[in-house]
Every structure is written in C-alpha cells, then in structure tokens.
Design an enzyme around this catalytic site. Sequence first.
Site, PDB file in Angstrom:
ATOM      1  CD  GLU A   1      14.018 -13.307  61.965  1.00  0.00           C
ATOM      2  OE1 GLU A   1      14.981 -14.006  61.616  1.00  0.00           O
ATOM      3  OE2 GLU A   1      13.800 -12.180  61.473  1.00  0.00           O
TER       4      GLU A   1
HETATM    5  C1  ACM Z   1      12.008 -14.097  57.982  1.00  0.00           C
HETATM    6  O1  ACM Z   1      12.924 -14.299  57.177  1.00  0.00           O
HETATM    7  N1  ACM Z   1      12.272 -13.623  59.187  1.00  0.00           N
HETATM    8  C2  ACM Z   1      10.638 -14.371  57.652  1.00  0.00           C
END
Ligand code: ACM
Length: 534
Positions: free
Chosen positions: A332
Amino acid sequence: MKKNIWGLFALLLCFSLHAQESYNLVPKPAKLTPIQGKFTFQKNTVITISSKDDSFQAVANMLKEQLRVSTGLLLDVKSGAATSKGVVFVQNANLADEAYHLNVSAKKIEIQAKSGKGAFYALQTLFQLMPAQIYSQSASNETLTALACQIEDAPRYSYRGMMLDVGRYYFPVSFIKRFLDLMAVYKLNTFHWHLTEDQGWRIEIKKYPLLTSISSVRKETMVGHYRDQKFDNKPYGGFYTQEEIKEVIAYAAKKFITIIPEIEMPGHSQAVLAAYPELGCNPDKIYQVATKWGISEDVLCPREETFTFMENVLTEVMALFPGQYIHIGGDECPKKQWKESRFCQDLIKKLGLKDEHELQSYFIRRIDKFVTSKGKKLLGWDEILEGGLSPNAMVMSWRGTKGGIEAAKQNHDVVMSPNSYFYLDYYQADPKTQPLAIGGNLPLSKSYSFEPDLPELTTEEAKHIVGIQANVWTEYISTPAYAEYMTFPRALALAEISWSPKQTKDYDDFLRRVKGILPGMDALKINYCPVGLK
Ligand code: ACM
C-alpha cells in the site's frame, strides 16, 4: 444371538465415541490411538531425562513448574536411563525437528523427540490430555491425571504464524509475552511483530532517537467509525526499548517461537516523516504522525538519504533479531507524491524505469540486496513481487492467494495470509452483537475452511508454501482484552490448518474439540469470543 451382537456393537460404539470425545486436542495430532485408563501424577512420580541433549532439561522443568503452580505438586527431575514408570523424556534422533511421540499409559508417560523443540510440543499435547486445572495458577492440591493414548505427531507446515499490529495501538511487553504464551499452547511458532506504522513507530533505534521521541507519539486518535471522523484529542504513544525487545526475543525462544520484525517501507511511513521530513518528497511539508486510519499518501522518497537511513535502521534491527527473516512491508504505497515529485521523475528517467511502480520495485530490490548482503532474508507483503526479487526473498500473500500463487510459481517461498480468511480484525459474528470492528465477515468456520494446498499449484510449486498466518490489525483494537477476543477462537483454526494433516480436516469435529478445550481456555483466562461455542 443377533440381539446380543447388536448390543455388543452398540456398547463398542458407545465406548469408542466416549473415548473419542475425551481427546479434545487442538490442533489435532497426526495419529492418535486411544488407550483405556489414565496416568496419575503423584508425589513420588519422577521426571527422568534420558538424553544427553540439554534442550530436554528446560522442557522437563516446564512440566515440573506447571504442576507446581497448578497443584502444588513438586516432582523431582533427574537425568538417567529410561525408567519403566513416571515421566520419561527420550531422545529419538530419527524424528523431525518439531515431531514427537507421546505414549501415555497408567504406568508411564514417555515423550520421544529429537530435541527440546519436539518435546515442547508433546508437552502442549500432554496438557490437553489433562484436566483444565493444569493451566491454572491456584496450587489447588488436586490430583491430576492424563488420558492414556499413543500419539505420533508432526506439523504439516513449518511456518505457523500470528501477526500483531502494535503501530496503530501499542501493546505492553506483558501482553506480548502473554500473546506468545497463548500461541505456544496451540503450537504456533512464528510471531510477526508489526512494529512501524503511519500512526506510530514502536522500536527504539539508537542512531535515530527522534523515531521514539517524535514518531512514536500521535497528537490524538480517531474514535468510532472512520466515517464519523471523530477524534479523542488525547496524545497517544509508546515504544519498546532495545532491552525490552531482547527480553521478548529471549522469552519467545524458550517457547520455540521465532520473531519476525516488520519495518514498513516505502509506504505506511508517515510517522517517520514527522521526525525526518527530509526523507519525504516534500521536505518543506510539516508532517505529523497520523491520527486517522487508512492509507497515507505521505510515503518515503527513494533518495540516497532514505536508503542510508533505512539501512542504518535495519542494521540495528538485524542485530537484535536472530531469525533469518526481516519483513520490510512493501504494501500500500500510494504513488501520488512520486508522480508529483521532480526528484522521482528524474530518477525514473535516469534509471530507465517505466513508471512509479517500477520505482517501487527499485526501492524494494535495493533493500532486498542490502538485507541479503547481511546474511538475512527479505520478507514482504505480496506487492513486493511486482518487479523481481532475490531468489531467497519470501512473499506474504494478503490480497487473497493470487500473489502467493504467482510467487510460488517464481520459486519464492510463500506464507499464505489471505485477508478474507485470516484478517482477525474482521467481525467474527453479527456486528450488531459485537464491539466495533473494522468490518468484514469472518466467522470461525470461514477461517477453518482455508486450504493452503491450492489447485493452481503443481506438487513442486506447492512445496514453496511454507505455512500460513493470521493477522491482528489494530485500528479498532485498542486493548489487550479486545485483541485476545479477536484472536480467539480463530487462532485455533489457524493452528489446526497449519499443524494437522489435510486429510483429517473436519469442521464439525474441530468445533467439538474446540468446545472440549473451553475449560482449558477458561483456566488460561483467554478472553475468547463465545459466539457459537456456548
Ligand atoms: C496489508 O493489509 N496492507 C498488508
């Protein structure tokens, strides 16, 4: 005559059902042969260690200590030739590292293992063959017994993991130790410690003291649902000193648990920028430690200074943690700031990269090279797969199983941690009946239904699936009691899928055994979610 046969049949069925019912073992052992009778621990019971390997000693002492604390019974531990009665630990060099044999009869308990590690797992099974009192601390004077049986056991997977996010909320060392205690009871062997987040940096790094004085504290915290955008107006912080980290690592080692530290990069790093804004793409910006949940756009900029910083951080981290894997996050990382940054765009051109995604691969590959050069292995969320990795890097598949499948096909080892089965911050029962959680719908039966042996993989590729992991993300979990509630009973599903043979998988049988160990969980004072269990 016919009637008698049916009568006998009914009696046998009744006995075998009864016998089956008594063996409430979670995770289920690979092979169990019931035997009638019980072993009784008495004042004159002796624990004998018949092995030159020192590692049995600590495990024998754990049995002694557990009996002392729970009942007051004080047994002798001796070294010497295997005896025909009492408790005997015997070294069996032919067994695999985590495997054990446990034979309990009215006369004797024999534990065979290659070393203390297998013996430790035998001990966890032995405790489940005993009344729940064995887990209590009440020195009750109760005479304890163990159900007779013969067990031959070994885990299905070598990686049986739990992750705890201490970035969103800080959990004290006392709770980390309890988390490890409870993992060990159910034969879990890897603790993934998610130590850094946008909302807080939790590990002391001596070279960068601002990480603890600034990055570990946020000025307030979001309360209630994200959509409400409400804040509590109270500073919140916490971190672990390196001394505390060493203490936790040593504690885990006694329980045969390896700890994998996670240092997030290049995303989920807003807290770093609050202290060291020069590592961001907008060095003049006033960054602050994040106060709300979600994915922050404030990410690390791939400058030389940033690599130097992260290499220095990782050098201290690697000196602390003896395990082979270092988790560097990699998930992310929004690309907005990299798109807008002159520096990043120039770097993309200079390196001949296609876009910001390739820039992220460049970032991860550089860190991978560094970690590998220090004799450690890199582990990251499945986003790290985009762009090529060193062959020994391991991938943690969280966005379903797709990333893990792809990684296994590229010959990388994989830990499966698909969010729809193992994100323990999701609701485990009807939200109307539950404390506030992030969302989702993940009852125990769903976690249990995960099968890591995926049809997309050949037998050779499937060997890269080293195990599975459940993750306790804590945006909505601010206390140890609630963390435990979200962890149990679903961690038991994880424990069984990762330990027990595929062919014995049976949800109804699992649920019956989970109900059977509730007295033990109560004696351990586990704050489990009771929905569907009582
Ligand atoms: C995650 O849940 N961003 C690894």
